[in-house]
Design a protein around this motif. Sequence first.
Motif, PDB file in Angstrom:
ATOM      1  N   UNK A   1       0.379  -2.726  -4.038  1.00 60.11           N
ATOM      2  CA  UNK A   1       0.341  -2.398  -2.612  1.00 60.11           C
ATOM      3  C   UNK A   1       1.674  -2.700  -1.939  1.00 60.11           C
ATOM      4  N   UNK A   2       2.350  -3.754  -2.382  1.00 58.02           N
ATOM      5  CA  UNK A   2       3.667  -4.088  -1.820  1.00 58.02           C
ATOM      6  C   UNK A   2       4.648  -2.945  -2.071  1.00 58.02           C
ATOM      7  N   UNK A   3       4.685  -2.458  -3.306  1.00 59.41           N
ATOM      8  CA  UNK A   3       5.576  -1.346  -3.629  1.00 59.41           C
ATOM      9  C   UNK A   3       5.174  -0.087  -2.872  1.00 59.41           C
ATOM     10  N   UNK A   4       3.862   0.182  -2.838  1.00 59.38           N
ATOM     11  CA  UNK A   4       3.383   1.391  -2.175  1.00 59.38           C
ATOM     12  C   UNK A   4       3.737   1.394  -0.691  1.00 59.38           C
ATOM     13  N   UNK A   5       3.684   0.229  -0.061  1.00 61.13           N
ATOM     14  CA  UNK A   5       3.984   0.130   1.369  1.00 61.13           C
ATOM     15  C   UNK A   5       5.416   0.559   1.661  1.00 61.13           C
ATOM     16  N   UNK A   6       6.341   0.073   0.861  1.00 64.80           N
ATOM     17  CA  UNK A   6       7.743   0.412   1.086  1.00 64.80           C
ATOM     18  C   UNK A   6       8.084   1.812   0.582  1.00 64.80           C
ATOM     19  N   UNK A   7       7.405   2.249  -0.460  1.00 62.90           N
ATOM     20  CA  UNK A   7       7.632   3.602  -0.949  1.00 62.90           C
ATOM     21  C   UNK A   7       7.076   4.656  -0.001  1.00 62.90           C
ATOM     22  N   UNK A   8       6.179   4.271   0.897  1.00 59.75           N
ATOM     23  CA  UNK A   8       5.590   5.243   1.822  1.00 59.75           C
ATOM     24  C   UNK A   8       6.611   5.799   2.796  1.00 59.75           C
ATOM     25  N   UNK A   9       7.754   5.133   2.922  1.00 54.36           N
ATOM     26  CA  UNK A   9       8.819   5.629   3.786  1.00 54.36           C
ATOM     27  C   UNK A   9      10.001   6.150   2.975  1.00 54.36           C
ATOM     28  N   UNK A  10       9.840   6.226   1.667  1.00 51.81           N
ATOM     29  CA  UNK A  10      10.929   6.690   0.798  1.00 51.81           C
ATOM     30  C   UNK A  10      10.590   8.075   0.281  1.00 51.81           C
ATOM     31  N   UNK A  11      11.492   8.649  -0.465  1.00 52.22           N
ATOM     32  CA  UNK A  11      11.233   9.965  -1.020  1.00 52.22           C
ATOM     33  C   UNK A  11      12.429  10.456  -1.794  1.00 52.22           C
TER      34      UNK A  11
ATOM     35  N   UNK B   1      -5.557  -8.712   1.280  1.00 53.53           N
ATOM     36  CA  UNK B   1      -4.507  -9.708   1.067  1.00 53.53           C
ATOM     37  C   UNK B   1      -3.152  -9.168   1.493  1.00 53.53           C
ATOM     38  N   UNK B   2      -2.877  -7.908   1.128  1.00 49.03           N
ATOM     39  CA  UNK B   2      -1.590  -7.333   1.515  1.00 49.03           C
ATOM     40  C   UNK B   2      -1.455  -7.244   3.029  1.00 49.03           C
ATOM     41  N   UNK B   3      -2.482  -6.728   3.696  1.00 47.62           N
ATOM     42  CA  UNK B   3      -2.427  -6.599   5.157  1.00 47.62           C
ATOM     43  C   UNK B   3      -2.236  -7.966   5.806  1.00 47.62           C
ATOM     44  N   UNK B   4      -2.925  -8.971   5.272  1.00 51.57           N
ATOM     45  CA  UNK B   4      -2.856 -10.316   5.827  1.00 51.57           C
ATOM     46  C   UNK B   4      -1.446 -10.893   5.730  1.00 51.57           C
TER      47      UNK B   4
ATOM     48  N   UNK C   1       6.795 -11.541  -0.006  1.00 47.40           N
ATOM     49  CA  UNK C   1       7.247 -12.049  -1.298  1.00 47.40           C
ATOM     50  C   UNK C   1       6.357 -13.185  -1.791  1.00 47.40           C
ATOM     51  N   UNK C   2       5.793 -13.951  -0.861  1.00 43.68           N
ATOM     52  CA  UNK C   2       4.825 -14.989  -1.237  1.00 43.68           C
ATOM     53  C   UNK C   2       3.596 -14.350  -1.868  1.00 43.68           C
ATOM     54  N   UNK C   3       3.150 -13.238  -1.287  1.00 42.29           N
ATOM     55  CA  UNK C   3       2.020 -12.519  -1.876  1.00 42.29           C
ATOM     56  C   UNK C   3       2.376 -12.010  -3.272  1.00 42.29           C
ATOM     57  N   UNK C   4       3.614 -11.554  -3.447  1.00 47.92           N
ATOM     58  CA  UNK C   4       4.041 -11.095  -4.773  1.00 47.92           C
ATOM     59  C   UNK C   4       3.894 -12.224  -5.797  1.00 47.92           C
ATOM     60  N   UNK C   5       4.297 -13.442  -5.403  1.00 51.93           N
ATOM     61  CA  UNK C   5       4.165 -14.608  -6.287  1.00 51.93           C
ATOM     62  C   UNK C   5       2.694 -14.913  -6.550  1.00 51.93           C
ATOM     63  N   UNK C   6       1.890 -14.925  -5.476  1.00 53.97           N
ATOM     64  CA  UNK C   6       0.463 -15.203  -5.616  1.00 53.97           C
ATOM     65  C   UNK C   6      -0.210 -14.181  -6.518  1.00 53.97           C
TER      66      UNK C   6
ATOM     67  N   UNK D   1       4.642   0.992 -17.491  1.00 52.37           N
ATOM     68  CA  UNK D   1       4.541   2.386 -17.914  1.00 52.37           C
ATOM     69  C   UNK D   1       3.836   3.216 -16.851  1.00 52.37           C
ATOM     70  N   UNK D   2       2.705   2.702 -16.365  1.00 48.58           N
ATOM     71  CA  UNK D   2       1.973   3.410 -15.310  1.00 48.58           C
ATOM     72  C   UNK D   2       2.810   3.539 -14.045  1.00 48.58           C
ATOM     73  N   UNK D   3       3.554   2.482 -13.719  1.00 49.73           N
ATOM     74  CA  UNK D   3       4.377   2.504 -12.508  1.00 49.73           C
ATOM     75  C   UNK D   3       5.540   3.479 -12.658  1.00 49.73           C
ATOM     76  N   UNK D   4       6.143   3.532 -13.842  1.00 48.02           N
ATOM     77  CA  UNK D   4       7.246   4.467 -14.080  1.00 48.02           C
ATOM     78  C   UNK D   4       6.769   5.907 -13.947  1.00 48.02           C
ATOM     79  N   UNK D   5       5.603   6.215 -14.516  1.00 44.20           N
ATOM     80  CA  UNK D   5       5.056   7.569 -14.387  1.00 44.20           C
ATOM     81  C   UNK D   5       4.747   7.870 -12.925  1.00 44.20           C
ATOM     82  N   UNK D   6       4.184   6.880 -12.228  1.00 46.27           N
ATOM     83  CA  UNK D   6       3.914   7.068 -10.799  1.00 46.27           C
ATOM     84  C   UNK D   6       5.199   7.373 -10.037  1.00 46.27           C
ATOM     85  N   UNK D   7       6.275   6.664 -10.356  1.00 46.87           N
ATOM     86  CA  UNK D   7       7.545   6.884  -9.667  1.00 46.87           C
ATOM     87  C   UNK D   7       8.064   8.307  -9.877  1.00 46.87           C
TER      88      UNK D   7
END
Length: 381
Positions: A73-83, A269-272, A21-26, A139-145
């Motif tokens: 990347x934060x969203x993608x990480x958690x979405x990688x286990x969703x479906x 940055x995300x991995x870190x 969440x700190x990365x999200x703020x940054x 908009x791009x994120x909604x289409x991706x979803x």
Amino acid sequence: MMAAHAHSVMSPRAKRNSSVETLRILAMLMIVTSHCVMFTNLDALTLPFGVNKVLIETFLYSGGKIGVVAFFAISAWYLSEAGGVRAGLRRVWILEREMLFWSIILLAITVVVDRSQLGLTLAVGSLFPTVTGLWWYPTAYAVFLLFFPFLVRGLRALDRSAHAALCVVMLVLFTGLDMVMPLSAVGLPGGNYLSFVYIYVLITYYRWHMRPMKTATVWWSLGIGYLMIAVGAVAAGVLFEKTGRLQVLQVYLGKVEFRLPVLMIGLALFVLFERHEFHSAVVNTVASSTFGVYLISEYPTVRQWLWQNPLIDFAALAARYPLLLIPSLIGIAVLVFLACTALDQIRELLFHITIDRHRGRWFDRLSAAVNAALANRKETV
């Protein structure tokens, strides 16, 4: 036992990894700071060549797209286990509520405060923010979803070697060719859902098939990425200083989310941040409003009010007190971030006592009604 008990009694907000969440703020601060550089009267690319200019181009200007990669990347990480199609549609529904809240509120404020800015495009865009692309990122994120349930099933069906081959093909087409042939017709346009699909494919390969990167490797990736942007800024800066031409080359390497240095830095940055964990309700509360910060500060009229404000004269500051330029840019961006965060916290409170008392209930009822109608139709057939 004590640690487990402490974790069990945390609020849902506090349970989120506050390092992420700190990365999200940054990331959002980087985006806002980049907008401050690009949209004020400071023409950063025409500043006199020097350390100040190179630092702005390397860290502040490019920070916008780096922030986009880290944020997604934060969203993608958690979405990688969703479906699931329903899960994707539900996320779009919840995303749309927040967008509509701010688009309609800010449209009303525009009508009251500055009616000269009101036009048909803004009015229609505010009523239909997703389909009109009022804000490009959501908009791009909604289409991706909408695509991701099918995307994740397809990627899950690939073995490690096939997934790796897909990553290589995408890297060559979308990043490699873009570096050596900027006018390549097979590249990505940038700023739409295809960039998110690309990043998602890379993120899922790392999460599903690779060992965690060593911390030293992550830091090397971070450093090399920034070094590439800095070298590009210096080389193109000298060229522009001598010829007065091709000024956009000074920020070329940090201008789009799929370019190699931007990917290297954003993903590093995300991995870190992801590999560390702590819990702070304060951090998570601030992070919960980062999307709201984007929506408020990037609404067309608000963007103009903020960055075209005659009280903010970075051009004069750069001429008189160049050493104060970077701290001032960051300082103004932080103030904008905090002000928008405070406003979005009010929105969160309103949602909490109204539509979020049963979050997603309207969607669940609509979904159940549609499923029932489809089931009845099958029975009659």
